[in-house]
Scaffold this active site. Structure first.
Site, short mmCIF file in Angstrom:
data_model
loop_
_atom_site.label_atom_id
_atom_site.label_comp_id
_atom_site.label_asym_id
_atom_site.label_seq_id
_atom_site.Cartn_x
_atom_site.Cartn_y
_atom_site.Cartn_z
N ASP A 186 0.89 -1.15 0.00
CA ASP A 186 0.00 0.00 0.00
C ASP A 186 0.93 1.21 0.00
O ASP A 186 2.11 1.11 0.38
CB ASP A 186 -0.94 0.00 1.21
CG ASP A 186 -2.11 0.98 0.99
OD1 ASP A 186 -2.05 1.82 0.06
OD2 ASP A 186 -3.09 0.91 1.76
N TRP A 187 0.40 2.35 -0.42
CA TRP A 187 1.26 3.52 -0.64
C TRP A 187 1.91 3.96 0.68
O TRP A 187 1.26 4.51 1.56
CB TRP A 187 0.45 4.63 -1.29
CG TRP A 187 0.53 4.61 -2.80
CD1 TRP A 187 0.89 5.67 -3.60
CD2 TRP A 187 0.30 3.51 -3.69
NE1 TRP A 187 0.89 5.28 -4.92
CE2 TRP A 187 0.54 3.97 -5.01
CE3 TRP A 187 -0.05 2.17 -3.52
CZ2 TRP A 187 0.42 3.15 -6.13
CZ3 TRP A 187 -0.18 1.35 -4.64
CH2 TRP A 187 0.06 1.84 -5.92
#
Ligand code: BGC
Length: 753
Positions: free
Chosen positions: A229-230
């Site tokens: 995930d970012w």
């Protein structure tokens, strides 16, 4: 293209660079070797392609795109085909926008109704989430675009989502939090999986080899790349890569790339680990590159219409005391700013720059509709003048339709809701209008559920959730009966927040640990077991017609757990208008020896029926429908015994039941020891014989039968029950040296043989 030979030509630095993005959305491919850089974008309910300034919270602009109903809304359609077509439409748009991967579907389980991101997630039920997720994936990937199923795993809260540690026992993980991922990976083969920010049982998802490699790849056969995930990559990039987290996003974290290079140079990490990650990434890149179709054209008008269809198939008629559908001749007051400026999508990374938004007021332009604003959306404080105006408008109409819910400021990615109540000014509006207008309908616009202290004061509730950019026409069509409602809620609406099973442990302790102590009892699994009243049960949703179920048939009454059971039930439209019904199939085992929910959803089908028409709906149930995850076996296990097959209109509206006896083909081999209970020992014929003989030799007699011996002193049942729970070692102690150690050892050897 031979991916291995490309990787062989890459320098160590190029390999490290490929394992993190080029920027916020692009991949750093070895362009000198003819592999173009590709882009990925959010998902899941529309495309958020940021051509210029990038961010992960939806602050900066993205290209215009169709905003579809959010996951919480669309899941209520219980419609696999709809998810498939939505996937195809999104994949088609990705081709036009030159996106290699769409960051969705989001399938985390709704553990608490407070989770700020519940609007994106599908359900509290893992089977439903998995079934719908698979179709979305099939649809997107049929367009030669990959998906990134997210957020893997146990990421069911926004509070401290980047640091919290989800403490989940293995059975709960396997039965509740993993199945949607499992079904999707095994059956629909997503090109990529996005690991979540949080820790799971002490290890960050990005470093979690157990989840990313042992389960995802080795057990389920995942063959794409795992993307962080970012910002979910930890400070130890090497550990992440070794755990199976291939691609770090966003890029370009030069320090992390350096870590990889140094680890190889120093011999700390085998270059083969890096090569494997590169092969996985390039393989997925090429699946897209080889089939790019940049000339694809998006038909925004058609997609807008499709967004409306999804909304119409999904919104849920929760209550109807005969007030709906509205009639064209009626004078109807639309009240509440959401009628004019609808809330139709959630905040954060899924936020789409909607192509065009049509509200209900605009959609009702040709109808006899008046309007009062009722509240402002930038405050939660009631405004007396607006309330008075609303009451007057309501009074002057035949029916008042209130558009209320939760505002953007109170529900979004990045934080959790603090309450299930609507803001004060929305509550005040319901009060003011119901005080003067008995014919009041509420249209609820919210990503998740709300409490409804006013439920008895209104005659109807249509739950729109966040219905996408065409929410207006969809709402009007459902209110006026141009379309017959067919959605069923994919989550339980509790009477109050405190009833929710995670309530006591929702926010973690001071060490940021969130213990999932309610275990497998999430959503209806809990409310059923506790026999609690709820506001609206899982699977509930009304129609303007009525349905009768009959003739529930099983193709066998006895089976092995390796057999497939075919179940069928007839459904008849007994009302006056055409309608669709979501037939739900639950399985339960009333006499189970283990802790289990009363019943669990194992099948559903949506059928359309003309008035008077009957259709037979069929389901196939195989091993998994009867199994629970047996932790000591590390596998799914079906207990032998009688199971209940339940055809239902909702989790609380059971239409018919039937029973089937299932025999397990797994031979459980208990290990007997001094700590085994007499009950366990007597369950084995050798053990039963031994105990019988022992009792016979005791002063009690009983002719070799332990029960008869106990009966002889009038203690039959009580004594047997007491003895069953006694460990062998204690029994020996009580026998006061009567049973020699060699005899006991001999017994154990025989039992374990
Ligand atoms: C979200 C993801 C999203 C990513 C990129 C993260 O904050 O959790 O769902 O795909 O940002 O926008």
């Amino acid at each position: 293209m031979d991916i291995k030979s490309i990787v062989a030509q890459m320098t160590l630095e190029e390999k490290a660079a490929l394992c993190s993005g080029k920027d916020f959305w692009r991949l750093e491919t070895p362009e000198r070797l003819g592999i173009p850089s590709v882009m990925v974008s959010d998902g899941p309910c529309g495309i958020r392609k940021q051509a210029d300034k990038a961010d992960h919270m939806g602050f900066n602009a993205s290209v215009p795109a169709t905003s579809y109903p959010t996951g919480s809304c669309m899941a209520c359609s219980f419609d696999r085909d709809l998810f498939k077509v939505q996937g195809e439409t999104l994949g088609h748009a990705c081709q036009a926008e030159e996106l290699s991967v769409l960051l969705g579907p989001a399938v985390n389980i709704k553990r608490s109704p407070l989770c700020g991101r519940n609007f994106e997630y599908l359900s509290e039920d893992p089977y439903l989430a998995g079934e719908l997720s698979k179709k979305y994936i099939d649809g997107v990937q049929s367009q030669d675009i990959g998906v990134s199923i997210k957020h893997y795993a146990a990421n069911s809260q926004e509070y401290h989502r980047m640091s919290n540690d989800s403490i989940v026992d293995e059975r709960t993980l396997r039965e509740i939090y993993l199945p949607a991922f499992e079904a999707s990976v095994k059956e629909s083969k997503p090109w990529t999986v996005m690991c979540s920010y949080n820790k799971i049982n002490g290890t960050f998802a990005a470093e979690n080899k157990y989840l990313l490699t042992d389960i995802l790849r080795d057990e389920w056969g995942f063959d794409g790349y795992v993307v962080s995930d970012w910002g979910a990559t930890t400070a130890d990039r090497v550990k992440c890569l070794e755990a199976g987290m291939d691609l770090e996003m966003p890029g370009k974290n030069v320090a992390n790339d350096k870590q990889l290079v140094e680890a190889v140079n120093s011999g700390k990490m085998d270059v083969a680990v890096l090569d494997t990650a590169c092969e996985r990434i390039l393989d997925v890149v090429m699946r897209y590159v080889d089939k790019r179709r940049p000339d694809t054209v998006i038909d925004f008008e058609a997609d807008h219409k499709f967004a409306q269809t999804i909304a119409e198939e999904s919104m849920v008629l929760l209550k109807n005391d005969g007030i709906l559908p509205l009639k064209k001749e009626q004078k109807v007051a639309f009240i509440g700013k959401f009628a004019e400026v609808p809330r139709f999508q959630g905040g954060g990374s899924s936020h789409v720059n909607a192509y065009k938004v049509t509200g209900a007021l605009e959609a009702a332009a040709d109808l006899n509709v008046t309007y009062a604003k009722g509240y402002e959306t930038d405050t939660d404080q009631p405004d007396e003048a607006l309330l008075n105006e609303a009451a007057e408008t309501a009074k002057a109409a035949d029916v008042a339709v209130l558009f209320v819910g939760i505002t953007d400021a109170l529900e979004s990615e990045g934080f959790d809701r603090s309450t299930l109540a609507m803001p004060k000014n929305h509550e005040a509006l319901v009060k003011a209008v119901t005080a003067v207008q008995p014919n009041t309908v509420v249209v609820g616009m919210c990503g998740g559920c709300i409490t409804m202290p006013w439920i008895n004061d209104v005659k109807g509730v249509l739950y729109a959730y966040l219905g996408g950019e065409a929410v207006g026409p969809a709402t009007v069509n459902l209110l006026y009966g141009n379309v017959n409602p067919s959605g069923k809620i994919a989550e339980t609406f509790p009477l109050q927040l405190e009833d929710n099973p995670s309530y006591l442990y929702y926010i973690g302790d001071e060490q940021d640990k969130t213990e999932y102590r309610e275990g497998i009892f999430v959503g209806y699994r809990y409310y059923d077991k506790k026999k609690m009243n709820v506001l609206f049960p899982f699977g509930h949703g009304l129609s303007y017609t009525t349905f009768e179920y009959s003739n529930l048939k099983l193709d066998k009454t006895e089976m092995k757990d390796t057999d497939t059971l075919t179940v069928s039930v007839d459904v008849t439209n007994t009302g006056a208008v055409k309608g669709k019904e979501v037939v739900q199939l639950y399985v339960g085992m009333p006499e189970s020896m283990t802790i289990r929910p009363d019943k669990e959803l194992k099948g559903f089908e949506k059928v359309e029926l003309e008035p008077g028409e009957t259709k037979t709906v069929s389901f196939e149930l195989s091993k998994r429908a009867f199994a629970y995850y047996k932790t000591d076996m590390a596998d799914w296990y079906v207990e032998s015994g009688e199971y209940e097959i339940i055809a239902a209109k909702s989790s609380r509206d059971i239409a018919c039941t039937a029973a089937v006896k299932v025999e397990s083909t797994t031979v459980l081999k208990p290990v007997y020891s001094m700590n085994s209970t007499m009950g366990e020992i007597m369950a084995n014929p050798i053990g039963a014989q031994f105990i019988g003989q022992m009792m016979a030799q005791s002063p009690l007699g009983g002719g070799g039968d332990a029960a008869a011996a106990a009966d002889s002193i009038g203690m039959g049942k009580a004594m047997m029950e007491m003895m069953k729970g006694m460990p062998l070692r204690t029994m020996i102690a009580f026998a006061g040296g009567m049973i020699p150690t060699e005899v006991i050892n001999g017994l154990l050897a025989q039992l374990n043989a």
